[in-house]
Design a protein around this motif. Structure first.
Motif, short mmCIF file in Angstrom:
data_model
loop_
_atom_site.label_atom_id
_atom_site.label_comp_id
_atom_site.label_asym_id
_atom_site.label_seq_id
_atom_site.Cartn_x
_atom_site.Cartn_y
_atom_site.Cartn_z
N ARG A 1 0.84 -1.17 0.00
CA ARG A 1 -0.01 0.04 -0.10
C ARG A 1 0.83 1.33 0.01
N VAL A 2 1.88 1.16 0.87
CA VAL A 2 2.72 2.39 0.65
C VAL A 2 3.43 2.51 -0.79
N ALA A 3 3.75 1.69 -1.51
CA ALA A 3 4.09 1.47 -2.63
C ALA A 3 3.15 2.00 -3.65
N ALA A 4 2.12 1.64 -3.56
CA ALA A 4 0.77 1.98 -4.23
C ALA A 4 0.56 3.66 -4.26
N SER A 5 0.58 4.16 -2.84
CA SER A 5 0.48 5.37 -2.60
C SER A 5 1.62 6.13 -3.03
N LYS A 6 2.91 6.05 -3.23
CA LYS A 6 4.25 6.35 -3.82
C LYS A 6 3.99 6.51 -5.60
N ALA A 7 3.42 5.44 -5.92
CA ALA A 7 3.33 5.21 -7.21
C ALA A 7 2.29 6.40 -7.87
N LEU A 8 1.21 6.75 -7.07
CA LEU A 8 0.20 7.51 -7.24
C LEU A 8 0.53 8.77 -7.14
N MET A 9 1.39 9.12 -6.10
CA MET A 9 1.64 10.46 -5.72
C MET A 9 2.82 10.99 -7.32
N HIS A 10 3.63 10.00 -7.37
CA HIS A 10 4.62 10.25 -8.53
C HIS A 10 3.71 10.44 -9.79
N LEU A 11 2.65 9.86 -10.11
CA LEU A 11 2.02 9.97 -11.45
C LEU A 11 1.46 11.41 -11.32
N ARG A 12 0.73 11.75 -10.08
CA ARG A 12 -0.02 12.95 -10.08
C ARG A 12 1.06 14.18 -10.24
N ASP B 1 -2.04 7.93 -17.62
CA ASP B 1 -1.59 7.50 -16.39
C ASP B 1 -2.48 7.24 -15.43
N SER B 2 -3.45 8.00 -15.32
CA SER B 2 -4.55 8.10 -14.24
C SER B 2 -5.17 6.84 -14.42
N ALA B 3 -5.74 6.50 -15.74
CA ALA B 3 -6.59 5.33 -16.01
C ALA B 3 -5.87 4.02 -16.15
N ARG B 4 -4.52 4.08 -16.34
CA ARG B 4 -3.79 2.90 -16.15
C ARG B 4 -3.52 2.51 -14.59
N ALA B 5 -3.50 3.64 -13.94
CA ALA B 5 -3.16 3.34 -12.50
C ALA B 5 -4.53 2.67 -11.80
N VAL B 6 -5.69 3.35 -12.21
CA VAL B 6 -6.92 2.91 -11.58
C VAL B 6 -7.18 1.41 -12.02
N VAL B 7 -7.16 1.17 -13.20
CA VAL B 7 -7.12 -0.22 -13.89
C VAL B 7 -6.34 -1.46 -13.14
N TRP B 8 -4.88 -0.76 -12.94
CA TRP B 8 -3.97 -1.82 -12.31
C TRP B 8 -4.52 -2.13 -10.92
N LEU B 9 -4.57 -1.17 -10.19
CA LEU B 9 -4.92 -1.17 -8.86
C LEU B 9 -6.23 -1.82 -8.48
N HIS B 10 -7.18 -1.45 -9.23
CA HIS B 10 -8.58 -2.17 -9.18
C HIS B 10 -8.52 -3.52 -9.46
N ASP B 11 -8.21 -3.74 -10.74
CA ASP B 11 -8.25 -4.87 -11.62
C ASP B 11 -7.36 -6.11 -11.37
N ALA B 12 -6.15 -5.68 -11.39
CA ALA B 12 -5.15 -6.66 -11.00
C ALA B 12 -4.56 -6.69 -9.37
N GLU B 13 -4.58 -5.69 -8.97
CA GLU B 13 -3.95 -5.85 -7.37
C GLU B 13 -5.38 -5.70 -6.42
N GLY B 14 -6.66 -5.43 -6.74
CA GLY B 14 -7.62 -5.73 -5.98
C GLY B 14 -7.91 -4.87 -5.15
N TYR B 15 -7.59 -3.41 -5.29
CA TYR B 15 -7.65 -2.62 -4.51
C TYR B 15 -9.18 -2.01 -4.62
N THR B 16 -10.07 -1.72 -3.59
CA THR B 16 -11.47 -1.23 -3.76
C THR B 16 -11.27 0.28 -4.36
N HIS B 17 -12.55 0.64 -4.88
CA HIS B 17 -12.70 2.17 -5.28
C HIS B 17 -12.39 3.05 -4.01
#
Lengths: 185, 220
Positions: free
Chosen positions: A78-89, A128-144
């Motif tokens: 989750r730390v990694a996902a947050s860092k990746a999202l911050m980086h993309l934003r 970036d934003s679309a790919r991030a949401v697709v990967w986090l939700h569909d591949a990694e299983g994070y909820t909305h």
């Protein structure tokens, strides 16, 4: 490489005391999955490497905040996902606006728009934003809700991004079939 | 009327209303779309793991060590400011106005640019360094510096706590820049240099987020 529970407790205690060897053990156990997450969300291997490093710097800094209310690997992830999202934003803030519906620029040498792409190529064509949401939700299983909390946006934003991303993926993966697909909402 | 893409996705994820779920089940076109979406998410999860080209532990541990050094300096600076601020408050409470004689925290941005580099501009110049990764990080740092310069052109209201937080970030930047000086004692090796530049980019990004969030709050 999984860490057994008892060994994990010892490692955790040492990491909390600032023991870099313990942090390295955590790195060896979890950095592979972190790199995969980062590489799938970001455009370049260099960005993914940045995120791996930023993640484990944060892990070393904040390990005392991990309360053991879930697996340690999930917390690191989750730390990694947050860092990746911050980086993309940080890199492309305009793509995270509600109205943004653009695509990423195709990489040189990629197939023209009417050609069918494989899944990895199609993912790279998303913003970036679309790919991030697709990967986090569909591949990694994070909820909305979890994605919303990490991005500072809303669950409805995440759902909307996911829906638009899948519409684009449908066109990229099967461009000719998409011409005959039922029109959805 | 067929359901929208996000409604079919909600069926896929087990979150749909009964009406939508019933329609998708009974409509051949929507069922086919649901099946296709399931195949796409299965295929996403089946994509192979990725591996970096090199061992990332050495640059990571260099950054961890760098953080720990600069954090100790920041703590010392924050403690000094707290002492000065407490001292000023005590003197004012005693009815003596000597604030003008006591150094106060300020928000002057660190303008230190390591020698040999071009000053930050709106369009980042090509930095005169040969290592491509360091060059890339320097360009990123310059872009963030430009953004912060533009933000600083518009004054905003700042609380004492925010001022202290920004001061801490500025102090850390100053310490990093001192280490990035080419002629500084104990000149850094390549890996540590990359680690320090990455840390600089991260600090600038954090500073931009802090200033950006404050500006959005003021606008609301």
């Amino acid at each position: 490489m999984a860490i057994a529970a008892a060994e994990g407790d010892i490692l955790l205690a040492r990491a909390r005391r600032g023991d870099l060897e313990a942090v390295e053990n955590l790195f060896r156990a979890y950095s592979g999955r972190v790199y995969t997450l980062a590489r799938r969300m970001c455009r370049t291997p260099q960005d993914a490497e940045d995120i791996v490093q930023e993640t484990f710097v944060e892990v070393a800094r904040s390990i005392a905040k991990y309360r053991g209310d879930g697996p340690l690997g999930a917390w690191i992830h989750r730390v990694a996902a947050s860092k990746a999202l911050m980086h993309l934003r940080r890199d492309r803030p305009v793509e995270w606006g509600e109205e943004f519906d653009g695509d990423a620029l195709p990489a040189p040498g990629t197939a023209p728009p009417h050609e069918r792409l494989d899944l990895e190529a199609a993912l790279s064509r998303l913003s970036d934003s679309a790919r991030a949401v697709v990967w986090l939700h569909d591949a990694e299983g994070y909820t909305h809700e979890e994605i919303a909390s990490m991005t500072g946006l809303t669950p409805s934003y995440s759902k909307s991004k996911l829906a638009r991303a899948h519409e684009k993926l449908r066109k990229l993966l099967s461009p000719r079939e998409d011409d005959h697909a039922p029109q959805h909402g | 009327m067929h359901p929208s893409m996000d409604e079919i996705l909600s069926v896929r994820d087990g979150e749909a209303t009964p009406e939508v779920a019933d329609h998708v089940e009974s409509c051949p076109g929507c069922s086919a779309e649901l099946l296709r979406l399931r195949k796409v998410s299965d295929a996403l999860r089946a994509l192979p793991a990725q591996e970096p080209d090199r061992d990332l532990w050495p640059p990571t541990v260099a950054r961890i060590r760098g953080h720990r050094r600069t954090f100790r300096v920041w703590l010392a600076a924050a403690a000094a400011i707290a002492i000065v601020t407490a001292g000023t408050a005590t003197l004012i409470l005693r009815g003596r106005d000597i604030a003008s004689n006591v150094p106060t925290p300020h928000l002057a941005r660190t303008k230190v640019v390591p020698p040999g580099l071009q000053p930050p501009t709106a369009e980042p110049d090509e930095p005169p360094v040969k290592d491509p990764e360091v060059a890339r990080l320097i360009r990123k740092s310059q872009r963030l510096e430009s953004l912060l310069n533009r933000m600083d052109e518009r004054p905003t209201v700042v609380s004492g706590r925010e001022a202290l937080a920004e001061m801490g970030l500025q102090e850390r930047l100053a310490q990093l820049d001192a280490r990035l000086e080419p002629l500084a004692p104990g000149r850094t090796d390549r890996q540590e240099q990359v680690g320090l530049w990455k840390e600089r980019v991260e600090l600038l990004g954090t500073l931009a987020q802090v200033k950006g969030a404050r500006r959005r709050t003021v606008q609301i």
